[in-house]
Write a protein that holds these residues in place. Structure first.
Motif, PDB file in Angstrom:
ATOM      1  N   VAL A 191       7.075  -0.045   6.110  1.00  0.00           N
ATOM      2  CA  VAL A 191       6.405  -0.831   4.434  1.00  0.00           C
ATOM      3  C   VAL A 191       5.227  -1.431   5.726  1.00  0.00           C
ATOM      4  N   PHE A 192       3.733  -0.396   4.318  1.00  0.00           N
ATOM      5  CA  PHE A 192       2.304  -1.606   4.170  1.00  0.00           C
ATOM      6  C   PHE A 192       2.201  -2.205   3.624  1.00  0.00           C
ATOM      7  N   GLY A 193       1.299  -3.579   3.707  1.00  0.00           N
ATOM      8  CA  GLY A 193       1.117  -4.187   2.477  1.00  0.00           C
ATOM      9  C   GLY A 193       0.875  -5.376   3.273  1.00  0.00           C
ATOM     10  N   GLU A 194       0.184  -6.739   2.208  1.00  0.00           N
ATOM     11  CA  GLU A 194       0.099  -8.143   2.903  1.00  0.00           C
ATOM     12  C   GLU A 194       1.156  -8.571   2.071  1.00  0.00           C
ATOM     13  N   SER A 195       0.884 -10.271   2.123  1.00  0.00           N
ATOM     14  CA  SER A 195       2.186 -10.853   1.500  1.00  0.00           C
ATOM     15  C   SER A 195       0.793 -11.641   0.196  1.00  0.00           C
ATOM     16  N   LYS A 196       1.034 -12.597  -0.382  1.00  0.00           N
ATOM     17  CA  LYS A 196      -0.521 -13.141  -1.182  1.00  0.00           C
ATOM     18  C   LYS A 196      -0.180 -14.221  -0.696  1.00  0.00           C
ATOM     19  N   ASN A 197       1.101 -15.074   0.069  1.00  0.00           N
ATOM     20  CA  ASN A 197       1.115 -16.249   0.774  1.00  0.00           C
ATOM     21  C   ASN A 197       1.394 -16.238   2.462  1.00  0.00           C
ATOM     22  N   SER A 198       1.674 -16.865   3.071  1.00  0.00           N
ATOM     23  CA  SER A 198       2.307 -16.022   4.117  1.00  0.00           C
ATOM     24  C   SER A 198       3.130 -15.459   4.787  1.00  0.00           C
ATOM     25  N   ARG A 246       0.869  -1.079  -0.043  1.00  0.00           N
ATOM     26  CA  ARG A 246      -0.136   0.248   0.149  1.00  0.00           C
ATOM     27  C   ARG A 246       0.586   0.928  -0.125  1.00  0.00           C
ATOM     28  N   LYS A 247       1.536   1.167   0.838  1.00  0.00           N
ATOM     29  CA  LYS A 247       2.225   3.006   0.808  1.00  0.00           C
ATOM     30  C   LYS A 247       3.825   2.163   2.089  1.00  0.00           C
ATOM     31  N   VAL A 248       4.711   3.550   1.568  1.00  0.00           N
ATOM     32  CA  VAL A 248       5.844   3.241   2.351  1.00  0.00           C
ATOM     33  C   VAL A 248       6.454   4.416   2.815  1.00  0.00           C
ATOM     34  N   LYS A 249       6.281   4.363   4.277  1.00  0.00           N
ATOM     35  CA  LYS A 249       6.235   5.532   5.241  1.00  0.00           C
ATOM     36  C   LYS A 249       7.931   5.990   5.895  1.00  0.00           C
ATOM     37  N   VAL A 250       8.226   6.827   4.888  1.00  0.00           N
ATOM     38  CA  VAL A 250       9.385   7.748   4.930  1.00  0.00           C
ATOM     39  C   VAL A 250      10.348   8.489   6.389  1.00  0.00           C
ATOM     40  N   THR A 251      10.949   8.207   7.322  1.00  0.00           N
ATOM     41  CA  THR A 251      11.413   8.885   8.400  1.00  0.00           C
ATOM     42  C   THR A 251      12.727   9.671   7.663  1.00  0.00           C
ATOM     43  N   PHE A 252      13.254  10.692   8.268  1.00  0.00           N
ATOM     44  CA  PHE A 252      14.162  11.709   7.596  1.00  0.00           C
ATOM     45  C   PHE A 252      15.007  12.031   9.086  1.00  0.00           C
ATOM     46  N   LYS A 253      16.386  12.281   8.206  1.00  0.00           N
ATOM     47  CA  LYS A 253      16.368  12.928   9.503  1.00  0.00           C
ATOM     48  C   LYS A 253      16.717  13.766  10.465  1.00  0.00           C
ATOM     49  N   ASN A 254      15.911  14.858   9.918  1.00  0.00           N
ATOM     50  CA  ASN A 254      15.057  16.036  10.787  1.00  0.00           C
ATOM     51  C   ASN A 254      13.620  15.710  11.167  1.00  0.00           C
ATOM     52  N   ASP A 255      13.754  13.979  11.265  1.00  0.00           N
ATOM     53  CA  ASP A 255      12.286  13.775  12.039  1.00  0.00           C
ATOM     54  C   ASP A 255      11.165  14.481  11.671  1.00  0.00           C
ATOM     55  N   GLU A 256      11.106  14.471   9.177  1.00  0.00           N
ATOM     56  CA  GLU A 256      10.356  14.876   8.574  1.00  0.00           C
ATOM     57  C   GLU A 256       9.647  13.696   8.055  1.00  0.00           C
ATOM     58  N   THR A 257       8.225  13.315   7.773  1.00  0.00           N
ATOM     59  CA  THR A 257       8.259  12.165   6.982  1.00  0.00           C
ATOM     60  C   THR A 257       8.166  12.005   5.919  1.00  0.00           C
ATOM     61  N   LYS A 258       7.211  11.341   4.905  1.00  0.00           N
ATOM     62  CA  LYS A 258       6.987  11.120   3.848  1.00  0.00           C
ATOM     63  C   LYS A 258       6.120   9.913   3.291  1.00  0.00           C
ATOM     64  N   THR A 259       5.094  10.034   3.370  1.00  0.00           N
ATOM     65  CA  THR A 259       4.643   8.515   3.170  1.00  0.00           C
ATOM     66  C   THR A 259       4.612   8.760   1.284  1.00  0.00           C
ATOM     67  N   ILE A 260       5.043   7.233   0.624  1.00  0.00           N
ATOM     68  CA  ILE A 260       4.695   7.015  -0.557  1.00  0.00           C
ATOM     69  C   ILE A 260       4.435   6.224  -0.512  1.00  0.00           C
ATOM     70  N   ASN A 261       2.754   6.156  -1.773  1.00  0.00           N
ATOM     71  CA  ASN A 261       1.693   5.309  -1.982  1.00  0.00           C
ATOM     72  C   ASN A 261       1.948   3.983  -2.596  1.00  0.00           C
ATOM     73  N   PHE A 262       1.504   3.600  -3.019  1.00  0.00           N
ATOM     74  CA  PHE A 262       1.827   2.726  -4.508  1.00  0.00           C
ATOM     75  C   PHE A 262       1.468   1.905  -4.346  1.00  0.00           C
ATOM     76  N   TYR A 263       0.607   1.135  -3.553  1.00  0.00           N
ATOM     77  CA  TYR A 263      -1.345  -0.018  -4.004  1.00  0.00           C
ATOM     78  C   TYR A 263      -0.808  -0.482  -5.603  1.00  0.00           C
ATOM     79  N   ARG A 264      -0.304  -1.391  -5.017  1.00  0.00           N
ATOM     80  CA  ARG A 264      -0.140  -2.065  -6.757  1.00  0.00           C
ATOM     81  C   ARG A 264       0.595  -3.503  -5.521  1.00  0.00           C
ATOM     82  N   ASN A 265       0.045  -4.483  -6.605  1.00  0.00           N
ATOM     83  CA  ASN A 265       0.898  -5.956  -6.213  1.00  0.00           C
ATOM     84  C   ASN A 265       2.226  -5.799  -6.760  1.00  0.00           C
TER      85      ASN A 265
END
Length: 127
Positions: A110-117, A68-87
């Motif tokens: 990293v936010f998401g699910e696996s297709k297997n276990s 679904r997305k990846v949340k990136v935290t930088f050195k200055n504690d700012e964050t950026k959410t990068i959306n993927f929403y893909r298989n």
């Protein structure tokens, strides 16, 4: 004849320098790895031991996964959410997702699910 040889040698050296600069500009490093579970509702953390300066990230799946997305935290504690929403198929990668400029990354989630276990996800950075 000497001039022709010298000119062709200069052309070869110039092309070699150009190729090495391009290869260096696209240098890819592994920022971290994590495992996504089948029915996970929370993010999988990847803490980095040291801050890594990159200008883009891409993902690679060891098994089929839905990211679904990846949340990136930088050195200055700012964050950026990068959306993927893909298989992402097994051994496939996503495209590069760029930052505005080279930034120092200290944590990934990293936010998401696996297709297997479970599925391993690698996060690469471009220097």
């Amino acid at each position: 004849m000497k001039m022709k040889t010298l000119l062709s040698l200069m052309c070869v050296l110039t092309s070699m320098l150009t190729l090495s600069n391009n290869a260096h500009a696209e240098e890819r490093i592994t920022l971290g790895r994590t495992i996504l579970l089948e029915n996970a509702s929370h993010g999988a953390d990847i803490p980095l031991l040291m801050c890594r300066r990159v200008n883009a990230i891409k993902l690679k799946a060891d098994r089929d996964a839905y990211v679904r997305k990846v949340k990136v935290t930088f050195k200055n504690d700012e964050t950026k959410t990068i959306n993927f929403y893909r298989n992402i198929k097994e051994d496939a990668t996503t495209d590069w997702r760029k930052f505005a400029y080279k930034r120092c990354v200290k944590k990934l989630e990293v936010f998401g699910e696996s297709k297997n276990s479970s599925a391993g996800i690698r996060v690469y950075g471009r220097q």
